[in-house]
Design an enzyme around this catalytic site. Structure first.
Site, PDB file in Angstrom:
ATOM      1  CG  ASP A 126      -2.083   0.309   0.714  1.00 22.70           C
ATOM      2  OD1 ASP A 126      -2.555   1.153   0.140  1.00 22.70           O
ATOM      3  OD2 ASP A 126      -3.611   0.074   1.690  1.00 22.70           O
TER       4      ASP A 126
ATOM      5  CG  ASP B 255      -9.229   2.801  -1.289  1.00 25.94           C
ATOM      6  OD1 ASP B 255      -8.488   2.110  -1.503  1.00 25.94           O
ATOM      7  OD2 ASP B 255      -9.865   2.230   0.194  1.00 25.94           O
TER       8      ASP B 255
ATOM      9  CD  GLU C 175       0.882   4.875  -7.117  1.00 25.41           C
ATOM     10  OE1 GLU C 175       1.185   5.854  -7.213  1.00 25.41           O
ATOM     11  OE2 GLU C 175       0.110   4.615  -8.121  1.00 25.41           O
ATOM     12  CD1 TRP C 176      -4.356   2.935  -3.035  1.00 25.71           C
ATOM     13  CD2 TRP C 176      -3.581   5.159  -2.457  1.00 25.71           C
ATOM     14  NE1 TRP C 176      -4.375   2.874  -2.174  1.00 25.71           N
ATOM     15  CE2 TRP C 176      -3.822   4.420  -1.625  1.00 25.71           C
ATOM     16  CE3 TRP C 176      -2.870   6.641  -2.330  1.00 25.71           C
ATOM     17  CZ2 TRP C 176      -3.028   4.994  -0.365  1.00 25.71           C
ATOM     18  CZ3 TRP C 176      -2.790   6.972  -1.632  1.00 25.71           C
ATOM     19  CH2 TRP C 176      -2.582   5.857   0.142  1.00 25.71           C
TER      20      TRP C 176
END
Length: 409
Positions: free
Chosen positions: A154, A209, A187-188
């Site tokens: 993450d 998310d 890492e989105w």
């Protein structure tokens, strides 16, 4: 050549490699040749996890037919961590995981499944537990000794850090640990991981998310939750970066977590068409029979796991109706008609109006020249492209077809 010169050359190579972030290391090859399939604890349970849940989930994955359908990873997300000891080694929370992770891995492996674990590039995780910053090689060796098969990494609590070198460090640590592990970059999409992720990990998150709704955006505090359609829309322009061993990750599935059955079917279909990993996020121990049937649909899973590994392209937009096409191995195609609206729609599709083509895969289908048979992967209806397709789509639903040709006459 004298000894001094040899030493200088060797040191030069070492220093150059170090400057490149141990560039000789590679991610484990041969893993994730098709998008990963499994389960993760976060969507349903967040930090409320323990070893009993993981064991029971592994049991349920076998008992419900999910394992036979292709799901294989049982992934522990955040909050499994306890403290680091005097040597800096990470240990699991002794209350939640009293038997230890190695025993849990042995149990999961005994079911014919694989175990995944979670960490973070920062000093602390999103849940405030110890992260891996400064302990990357140490943690990777620990995971290898436990028998871990999958690492989700993450991006919380990383001020001043750059994603690519941070993730490359953990990639190198996993490589040195000597046990092949899927490396999932989470890492989105902040640092455009699709541009560098293929050499670092096996998949990379492309968005914030997911949230268990079909078309919404939810923002509690500093975080953002995106619904199914919002995530789909953010995949535009990314398909060229995906392929066997390196996938655009649209986040974990919310099937079985509160949407309608039509929405759940559409959700799984979209993820399969887009070649995103299929990582379940519901409670496998208590899911309904309808949820189980959706998640184990063999035709949809076959589209996801097609070895050609091409992500779908959007080929038509007509108001709230969209059509996506995915080239498949053997000259076949998958087509998805998506109703984005809250109202039912009538579909009248003339196959011969356009040639279906994809420059990325160099595949095409001219329905004027060749008649293809089709099968509806949800209703099991069949037909062919010699006549127009007519169907009625419920709100937030899909029609998903597999085309094979030429049709028998």
């Amino acid at each position: 050549m004298n000894t001094k010169r040899i030493v200088q050359l060797v040191m030069g190579v070492v220093l150059a490699a170090a400057a490149c972030g141990n560039s000789w290391a590679q991610k484990a090859e041969g893993l994730a040749s098709t998008p990963q399939m499994g389960w993760n604890s976060w969507n349903k349970f967040a930090c409320s996890i323990d070893e009993r849940l993981i064991r029971e989930t592994a049991d349920a994955m076998v008992a419900t037919g999910l394992k036979d359908a292709g799901y294989q990873y049982v992934n522990i997300d955040d909050c499994w961590q306890g403290k680091r000891d005097a040597n800096g080694d990470i240990h699991p929370d002794p209350t939640r995981f009293p038997s230890g992770i190695k025993a849990l891995a042995d149990y999961v492996h005994g079911k014919g499944l694989k175990l995944g674990i979670y960490s973070d590039a920062g000093a602390t995780t999103c849940g405030g537990r110890p992260g891996s910053r400064g302990h990357e090689y140490q943690d990777a060796r620990t995971y290898a000794s436990w028998g871990i098969d999958y690492v989700k990494y993450d991006w919380c609590n990383t001020p001043g850090m750059s994603p690519e070198p941070a993730y490359t460090t953990m990639r190198d640590a996993i490589a040195e640990a000597g046990r092949p592990m899927v490396f999932s970059i989470c890492e989105w999409g902040i640092g455009k991981p699709w541009e560098w992720g293929a050499k670092v990990g096996h998949s990379w998150r492309t968005t914030p998310d997911i949230y268990n709704c079909f078309d919404c955006e939810f923002s509690p505090g500093l975080s953002t939750g995106l619904g199914v359609l919002r995530i789909l829309d953010r995949q535009a322009g990314l398909r060229q970066f995906a392929g066997p061993g390196h996938w655009n990750d649209m986040d974990m599935l919310e099937v079985g977590n509160g949407m309608s059955e039509d929405e759940d079917r559409a959700h799984l279909s979209i993820w399969a068409m887009m070649a995103s990993p299929l990582i379940l996020g519901n409670d496998l121990r208590s899911m309904s029979e309808s949820t189980r049937r959706i998640l184990t649909n063999p035709g949809v899973i076959a589209v996801s796991q097609d070895k050609l590994g091409v992500q779908a392209l959007r080929v038509m937009v007509d108001g709230p109706l969209e059509i996506y096409a995915k080239p498949l191995d053997g000259g076949q195609w998958a087509l998805m008609f998506l109703n984005r609206s809250n109202q039912a729609l009538d579909v009248r599709h003339d196959w011969k109006a356009e040639v279906l083509s994809d420059g990325l895969s160099n595949r095409s289908a001219d329905f004027k020249q060749t008649v293809y048979s089709w099968s509806d992967l949800w209703s099991k209806k069949t037909g062919d492209t010699s006549t127009k397709l007519e169907a009625r789509l419920a709100p937030h639903s899909v029609l998903m077809l597999r085309l094979t040709g030429p049709a028998k006459t």
